[in-house]
Structures are given as C-alpha cells and as structure tokens.
Scaffold this active site. Structure first.
Site, PDB file in Angstrom:
ATOM      1  N   THR A  40       1.071  15.616   5.612  1.00 49.28           N
ATOM      2  CA  THR A  40       1.761  15.921   6.861  1.00 49.28           C
ATOM      3  C   THR A  40       3.107  15.227   6.889  1.00 49.28           C
ATOM      4  O   THR A  40       3.280  14.134   6.354  1.00 49.28           O
ATOM      5  CB  THR A  40       0.932  15.499   8.092  1.00 49.28           C
ATOM      6  OG1 THR A  40       0.909  14.063   8.193  1.00 49.28           O
ATOM      7  CG2 THR A  40      -0.489  16.024   7.986  1.00 49.28           C
TER       8      THR A  40
ATOM      9  N   ASN B 177       0.103   6.523   7.069  1.00 46.49           N
ATOM     10  CA  ASN B 177       1.275   5.978   6.391  1.00 46.49           C
ATOM     11  C   ASN B 177       2.575   6.154   7.173  1.00 46.49           C
ATOM     12  O   ASN B 177       3.539   5.423   6.938  1.00 46.49           O
ATOM     13  CB  ASN B 177       1.418   6.652   5.018  1.00 46.49           C
ATOM     14  CG  ASN B 177       2.706   6.279   4.320  1.00 46.49           C
ATOM     15  OD1 ASN B 177       2.888   5.148   3.874  1.00 46.49           O
ATOM     16  ND2 ASN B 177       3.633   7.230   4.214  1.00 46.49           N
TER      17      ASN B 177
ATOM     18  N   TYR C 161       8.761  -4.313  15.380  1.00 49.18           N
ATOM     19  CA  TYR C 161       7.994  -3.820  14.233  1.00 49.18           C
ATOM     20  C   TYR C 161       6.709  -4.639  14.094  1.00 49.18           C
ATOM     21  O   TYR C 161       5.619  -4.090  13.908  1.00 49.18           O
ATOM     22  CB  TYR C 161       8.856  -3.926  12.979  1.00 49.18           C
ATOM     23  CG  TYR C 161       8.213  -3.403  11.714  1.00 49.18           C
ATOM     24  CD1 TYR C 161       8.096  -2.039  11.486  1.00 49.18           C
ATOM     25  CD2 TYR C 161       7.732  -4.278  10.741  1.00 49.18           C
ATOM     26  CE1 TYR C 161       7.518  -1.553  10.326  1.00 49.18           C
ATOM     27  CE2 TYR C 161       7.155  -3.804   9.580  1.00 49.18           C
ATOM     28  CZ  TYR C 161       7.040  -2.441   9.374  1.00 49.18           C
ATOM     29  OH  TYR C 161       6.467  -1.967   8.223  1.00 49.18           O
TER      30      TYR C 161
ATOM     31  N   THR D  53      11.572   1.376  -1.502  1.00 45.17           N
ATOM     32  CA  THR D  53      11.376   2.732  -0.987  1.00 45.17           C
ATOM     33  C   THR D  53      12.485   2.995   0.029  1.00 45.17           C
ATOM     34  O   THR D  53      13.407   2.204   0.178  1.00 45.17           O
ATOM     35  CB  THR D  53      10.005   2.863  -0.310  1.00 45.17           C
ATOM     36  OG1 THR D  53       9.970   1.990   0.834  1.00 45.17           O
ATOM     37  CG2 THR D  53       8.889   2.472  -1.271  1.00 45.17           C
TER      38      THR D  53
ATOM     39  N   LYS E   5       2.683  -3.652  14.170  1.00 45.11           N
ATOM     40  CA  LYS E   5       1.809  -3.892  13.023  1.00 45.11           C
ATOM     41  C   LYS E   5       0.688  -4.883  13.341  1.00 45.11           C
ATOM     42  O   LYS E   5      -0.447  -4.703  12.885  1.00 45.11           O
ATOM     43  CB  LYS E   5       2.640  -4.379  11.832  1.00 45.11           C
ATOM     44  CG  LYS E   5       3.557  -3.310  11.241  1.00 45.11           C
ATOM     45  CD  LYS E   5       2.766  -2.092  10.770  1.00 45.11           C
ATOM     46  CE  LYS E   5       3.644  -1.069  10.076  1.00 45.11           C
ATOM     47  NZ  LYS E   5       2.882   0.131   9.621  1.00 45.11           N
TER      48      LYS E   5
ATOM     49  N   SER F 289      -0.093  -1.057   6.496  1.00 48.18           N
ATOM     50  CA  SER F 289       0.586  -2.048   7.320  1.00 48.18           C
ATOM     51  C   SER F 289       1.607  -2.735   6.427  1.00 48.18           C
ATOM     52  O   SER F 289       2.188  -2.095   5.546  1.00 48.18           O
ATOM     53  CB  SER F 289      -0.437  -3.036   7.903  1.00 48.18           C
ATOM     54  OG  SER F 289       0.179  -3.992   8.733  1.00 48.18           O
TER      55      SER F 289
END
Length: 320
Positions: free
Chosen positions: A74, A125, A190, A225, A194, A176
């Site tokens: 997705t 994710n 953030y 990434t 988490k 996480s």
C-alpha cells in the site's frame, strides 16, 4: 533512531502481582524459535506492507518479490510500483492508502485479506517525521506526525486483527526506531508518536498471544533511506540557536548526522528474522540503536533505583 475464545484466565495477561515484563503462560512459547525455512525459501509467505513507495517499504517489497513471496503493498501513489508489477505480475497486489484515513484503512485491509486469502505478516511501515523543537512545530505538523505514526499504525493493527484471529495465525511487525525508547533534540513530536506506538504494541502483544498471534517492534537505526531527506522541517526560532535542538537540526541539514547502517542488510535481517520463527517483543537493528537504547535504559534504571526509598515510603500501612 529514525525509524479463539475471547475469554482468558487471570494469568493470560499482566494483572495484580504480575509485572508487565513478566512472561504470561500464553506468551512463553513466543521466545521458542520454529524451524527456519529450508534453503532456497521453498515456502511462500504473504505480506501486507504499508508505506512501500520508498525506503524500507520499497526495498522490503523488492526483496520479498525477488524470492517468490506475495506482497500486498500500500502507498499513496500506486504508480510508484508499476515497474515491480510489470516484473512480478499477480504476486504483487497494490492499493492506494493514506493511513490517516481510518475508513480507507479498514476497506483496504479487508480487501487485501479477501483477495489474497491469507496474510502471514503485516508490516506497519508508513511514517512521517518533523524536525523541530517543541516550540517551532506548527499545529498541522504535530497532528500529521501523530495521525500517521501513532493513530495510523493503530488503525492498521485494529483492522488486521479480526482477520488474523480468524485464520488462527499471523505476525505483526511495527516499524519503530531507537527513538521509540530514547530521545534526540528537535524530534520531540516524532518521539511522542514512536513512544506511543511502542506502548500500544506492547499491550497488543499481551492481548493477542492467546490467539496464536505475535507482535514484534522493529527498531532500525539511522540508515541512508529517504527518511532523512523527507523530514518536514519547521522554520527555526532564533531563541534556539546554539542549543542542542539547533545542533540536531544542523546535523541533519548539513548531512553530518551519523548513518552507520546498510538499508539492504537491515531489510535482509528483517526477512531472516521472520523466517527464523523467533518472536521477541523488540528487535534492535543497528549498532546505534543497540548502544543508544542500552544507554537510555541503563540511565533510566539507575534513576529508578535511586528513588526506591521514596517509592516504598508512600505505601499504605495496612494493605487494602
């Protein structure tokens, strides 16, 4: 860093006299690894993964399809996976999904299970990060990070659980970061998301164990990434110049933030972990995650022990 019966006995989950970290009878089997897949990966596993357009989600999807697994991927723009669909055909099922849209989450998850029949692993994710001191972030940025990382992840889990219970097996991987157990300046919101999702998942792990389901929180360290480059950055306040918050901001913006991990190795480690059958509550991936979380936990425990006396001093003289 960034990144059966509905009734049960009193011993099926923590309660009076049991610490949250004590293994309950239904969970003790979770630490016993099953036999891994045979060499060559002859068993096909079906995965549901959110946030697959880039980063870990994209790389994980590529790796799984290459070895013959099926993936329900997705993402916000399904055309981002057109190349993989052309290469792997109907082993890749895609759907547009914004995890902040709860009705869409429920619809897409239900459609994935209906289309694929069985889903073995659900990977939460999708994520969003904002780089800002507590004062610098806008209300919109705060809502988006909580809606995506916390509420979005919660709703994906809630949508998947009835299907996983019905099939009597399944795994949930919640992505996480080290930032789910430790903190860094300029990432407060953030961290709020988490830390929140890790607490939620730890609770879920206790609740779903009686149904033969398992939850693992994946805590990857800093990796090259797209996360770092896609951070939403709030305008800085001059009052925060020459503070730890500004130091973190400059490290990210200047490309000086340490990134010691390989995205490919991290992704392969996640796949090997699932293949092994092991089901720990948390899986740290990366030397930075291991060391930062260890330091945070050690410091927290030392501070906790320092208050042993005052903690016990407030107990009632007569137990109720």
């Amino acid at each position: 860093m960034p990144h059966g019966s509905t009734s049960s006995s009193a011993d099926s989950c923590p309660g009076p006299g049991r610490r949250i970290d004590d293994p309950c009878p239904h969970q003790r089997h979770r630490d016993q690894p099953r036999a891994p897949h045979s060499e060559g990966h002859t068993i096909t596993t079906t995965w549901f993964i959110t946030g697959t357009s880039s980063g870990f989600g994209r790389l994980l999807t590529e790796r799984l399809l290459a070895r013959g697994d099926r993936v329900a991927a997705t993402l916000r723009r399904t055309e981002a996976l057109d190349d993989l669909r052309a290469e792997h055909g109907d082993r890749l099922w895609t759907a547009q999904l914004d995890v902040t849209d709860t009705e869409q989450v429920r619809r897409v998850v239900t459609e994935a299970f209906k289309t694929l029949g069985t889903i073995d692993v659900v990977v939460n994710n999708a994520g969003y990060g904002v780089l800002a001191s507590v004062e610098e972030a806008s209300d919109e940025q705060i809502r988006r990070v909580i809606d995506t990382n916390l509420l979005g992840s919660i709703q994906v889990i809630r949508a998947a659980l009835p299907h996983l219970r019905a099939q009597g097996r399944g795994r949930i991987l919640q992505v996480s970061t080290a930032g789910g157990q430790t903190t860094y300046p300029s990432l407060g919101y953030y961290h709020a998301s988490k830390w929140g999702i890790e607490g939620f998942c730890e609770t879920v792990a206790h609740e779903i164990a009686p149904f033969g389901l398992a939850m693992t929180i994946i805590e990857p360290g800093a990796t090259p990434t797209s996360f770092g480059t896609s951070l939403d950055i709030a305008p800085p306040l001059p009052e925060y110049e020459n503070t730890p918050a500004a130091d973190t901001r400059q490290a990210f913006l200047g490309g000086h933030f340490p990134v010691p991990n390989s995205a490919e190795k991290l992704t392969d480690a996640m796949i090997d972990f699932i293949d092994s059958g092991a089901t720990p509550l948390r899986l740290p991936l990366g030397p930075d995650t291991y060391e930062d979380v260890r330091a945070a936990l050690t410091g927290r425990l030392a501070e906790h022990e320092a208050h042993r006396g005052i903690a016990h001093s407030v107990a009632a003289t007569t137990a109720r």
